[in-house]
Write a protein that holds these residues in place. Structure first.
Motif, PDB file in Angstrom:
ATOM      1  N   GLY A 466      20.564  66.778  25.647  1.00 18.03           N
ATOM      2  CA  GLY A 466      20.103  65.924  24.551  1.00 18.03           C
ATOM      3  C   GLY A 466      19.656  64.567  25.059  1.00 18.03           C
ATOM      4  N   ARG A 467      18.860  63.891  24.255  1.00 16.91           N
ATOM      5  CA  ARG A 467      18.265  62.617  24.674  1.00 16.91           C
ATOM      6  C   ARG A 467      19.139  61.418  24.334  1.00 16.91           C
ATOM      7  NH1 ARG A 467      11.852  63.142  23.052  1.00 16.91           N
ATOM      8  NH2 ARG A 467      11.397  64.893  24.420  1.00 16.91           N
ATOM      9  N   TRP A 468      20.082  61.620  23.467  1.00 18.09           N
ATOM     10  CA  TRP A 468      20.845  60.469  22.993  1.00 18.09           C
ATOM     11  C   TRP A 468      22.192  60.381  23.701  1.00 18.09           C
ATOM     12  CZ3 TRP A 468      19.717  61.589  17.087  1.00 18.09           C
ATOM     13  CH2 TRP A 468      18.370  61.268  16.837  1.00 18.09           C
ATOM     14  N   PRO A 469      22.638  59.187  23.985  1.00 19.73           N
ATOM     15  CA  PRO A 469      23.931  59.030  24.668  1.00 19.73           C
ATOM     16  C   PRO A 469      25.085  59.466  23.790  1.00 19.73           C
ATOM     17  CG  PRO A 469      23.129  56.905  23.923  1.00 19.73           C
ATOM     18  CD  PRO A 469      22.027  57.890  23.649  1.00 19.73           C
ATOM     19  N   ARG A 470      26.183  59.848  24.408  1.00 23.50           N
ATOM     20  CA  ARG A 470      27.353  60.285  23.666  1.00 23.50           C
ATOM     21  C   ARG A 470      28.477  59.284  23.866  1.00 23.50           C
ATOM     22  NH1 ARG A 470      27.266  66.678  23.666  1.00 23.50           N
ATOM     23  NH2 ARG A 470      25.001  66.889  23.655  1.00 23.50           N
ATOM     24  N   ILE A 471      29.109  58.913  22.802  1.00 20.68           N
ATOM     25  CA  ILE A 471      30.216  57.972  22.843  1.00 20.68           C
ATOM     26  C   ILE A 471      31.467  58.721  22.377  1.00 20.68           C
ATOM     27  CG2 ILE A 471      31.083  55.715  22.119  1.00 20.68           C
ATOM     28  CD1 ILE A 471      28.345  55.502  23.374  1.00 20.68           C
ATOM     29  N   THR A 472      32.503  58.681  23.172  1.00 18.25           N
ATOM     30  CA  THR A 472      33.745  59.368  22.831  1.00 18.25           C
ATOM     31  C   THR A 472      34.830  58.351  22.495  1.00 18.25           C
ATOM     32  OG1 THR A 472      33.144  61.085  24.398  1.00 18.25           O
ATOM     33  CG2 THR A 472      35.424  61.077  23.625  1.00 18.25           C
ATOM     34  N   ALA A 473      35.597  58.634  21.469  1.00 18.70           N
ATOM     35  CA  ALA A 473      36.708  57.744  21.097  1.00 18.70           C
ATOM     36  C   ALA A 473      37.688  57.631  22.251  1.00 18.70           C
ATOM     37  CB  ALA A 473      37.396  58.262  19.846  1.00 18.70           C
ATOM     38  N   SER A 474      38.173  56.422  22.522  1.00 16.20           N
ATOM     39  CA  SER A 474      39.098  56.259  23.638  1.00 16.20           C
ATOM     40  C   SER A 474      40.519  56.510  23.157  1.00 16.20           C
ATOM     41  CB  SER A 474      38.982  54.852  24.216  1.00 16.20           C
ATOM     42  OG  SER A 474      39.134  53.906  23.186  1.00 16.20           O
TER      43      SER A 474
END
Ligand SMILES: [Zn+2]
Length: 474
Positions: A466-474
């Motif tokens: 995918g083109r969009w960055p992924r942010i994961t909950a810390s």
């Protein structure tokens, strides 16, 4: 009929808008299907006296569409889990790293099983009861076992039979050193493997079948083609092979042979009614006549046709051939960016663009009668008639996309082609009820597919797609 004289069957489906696909193509309003064991026992209209049948399991279709199970005539089922990592273009990985063929080469039997279970449930939801795996599963046993666990019918072939892969360099993404290492393109391997899946046909009442397949698209020597056709003739099965997928490959083959590959194969005597060619996106004038003379089945994969950028440079001739009486079935190829049911919708739209618009009725014939012929199973599938297998679909009565259903065929193909199946029988067994599979847990199927996809991507070193960055909950 509930009175004296009623015959007894196992499952009785009543009150159907029934498309039996008989010669006359009548739609039976208030139709019934009686199922005994794995076979259709009777089909008809329920009159004042009832159906003439009683059964311990009676299903009131409440006027819903009931049709023979659709046949997915070409599905690389083990690719079902690469969605996202590989999108429309088979020639590139998500980041220019490993290609689609590398992905295929990395699959282990559990990966193939996870992908097959995912595809099988998706197929049932879209009204398909059978798929043809065209010799691209490394472990046909894993595919057959997974398909059986869901309860869907399939036909499999020996993996990657090819003995001349030079042509594949024209489509870089389909060539892979890892793939060639796993299934070496040698004549010895292919000739000794040929027919290795035909033992499945000994169980005449089962849901797993075998056929002969060569990868094709110019990757088989004349000797291998002749051997495969002779075996298919002897065993009464189809010879299934790719042809005419990509314009570059077609041109390269024409240059090498001095004529089209299809004309060359016809000259070899390996084209006939039991030969099934997949794609035929490009057909020259002389080839059209050969198709009509020799009578093979053709499987059109509309999504694959679009993916090669062909509609504007080589408008498909397959809808016109279908309308002229050639058996043209439908397939998905690999469902990387479509669902298993989109082919019917695409066939209507793309055929209109090509100037030979298919009607919904044509498309249903392609999904049933022609699909069965392309699979070599037309003696048992494709129709609801006494003696045929009880593979059938009851569409959802309460599905908005199936309303107002004034014209059932049109409604089903153009609007209601999504996951609108409510109840599905395969071989007389109920394998889906209320839109849910009866033999497997859907969430388990999805979870296993996700685990498999992540595992394969990890082994290949693929980053999240995918083109969009992924942010994961810390
Ligand atoms: Zn294919």
């Amino acid at each position: 009929m509930r009175g004296d004289g009623a015959r007894r069957c196992d499952i009785l489906i009543r009150n159907a808008t029934l498309l039996p696909m008989a010669e006359t193509r009548e739609i039976l309003l208030g139709g019934f299907v009686a199922v005994s064991g794995h076979l259709v026992a009777d089909v008809g209209l329920e009159g004042d006296a009832g159906t003439g049948w009683t059964a311990p399991c009676e299903i009131d279709a409440q006027g819903a569409i009931v049709h023979p199970g659709f046949i997915e005539a070409h599905l690389h089922v083990n690719a079902q889990t690469c969605r996202g990592y590989f999108r429309g273009d088979a020639s590139r990985g998500a980041t220019g790293g490993p290609n689609y063929a590398d992905w295929k080469a990395a699959l282990d039997p559990e990966d193939e099983a996870a992908a097959t279970r995912l595809a099988a449930v998706e197929l049932l939801r879209h009204g398909f009861t059978c798929f043809v795996e065209p010799g691209s599963a490394f472990e046909p046993d894993a595919v057959v076992e997974a398909a059986g666990a869901v309860g869907i019918r399939c036909s499999v072939a020996d993996p990657y039979l090819w003995d001349d892969t030079a042509i594949m360099q024209v489509i870089g993404g389909l060539a892979s050193d890892a793939l060639f290492a796993r299934v070496p393109p040698t004549r010895e391997r292919c000739l000794s493997a040929l027919g290795g899946q035909l033992f499945r046909n000994r169980d005449e009442d089962g849901i797993a079948h075998g056929h002969v397949a060569l990868y094709g698209e110019g990757t088989a020597s004349d000797e291998l083609m002749r051997a495969a056709k002779a075996l298919a003739d002897r065993e009464g099965v189809i010879l299934n092979t790719h042809l005419g997928f990509d314009a570059g490959v077609v041109t390269a083959m024409e240059r090498a042979l001095g004529q089209s590959r299809f004309a060359h194969l016809a000259g070899l005597g390996v084209v006939g009614p039991n030969t099934t060619f997949v794609h035929m996106n490009i057909l020259r004038d002389d080839e059209v006549g050969i198709v009509q003379e020799t009578g093979p089945s053709i499987v059109w994969c509309p999504q694959a046709y679009v993916s090669r950028g062909l509609p504007l440079i080589a408008p498909t001739r397959l809808p016109a051939l279908k309308r002229a009486g050639v058996a043209v079935a439908l397939g998905t190829d690999s469902a990387r960016q479509s669902s298993l049911g989109d082919a019917m919708f695409l066939a209507v739209q793309l055929s209109a663009e090509a100037g030979a618009g298919l009607a919904a009725e044509d498309v249903i014939e392609m999904l049933t009668l022609h699909g069965a012929r392309a699979a070599g199973l037309d003696h048992m599938l494709g129709r609801l008639a006494p003696g045929f297998r009880a593979d059938l679909v009851i569409r959802g009565r309460g599905v908005i996309e199936l309303g107002p259903c004034i014209d059932p065929a049109h409604q089903l193909v153009t609007v209601g082609h999504g996951p609108t199946a409510d109840t599905v029988l395969v071989n007389g067994r109920i394998v889906m009820r209320g839109g849910r599979p009866t033999k497997v847990d859907e969430m388990s199927v999805i979870d296993a597919a996700q685990r498999s996809a992540r595992s394969v991507a990890g082994r290949l070193g693929l980053p999240p797609p995918g083109r969009w960055p992924r942010i994961t909950a810390s």
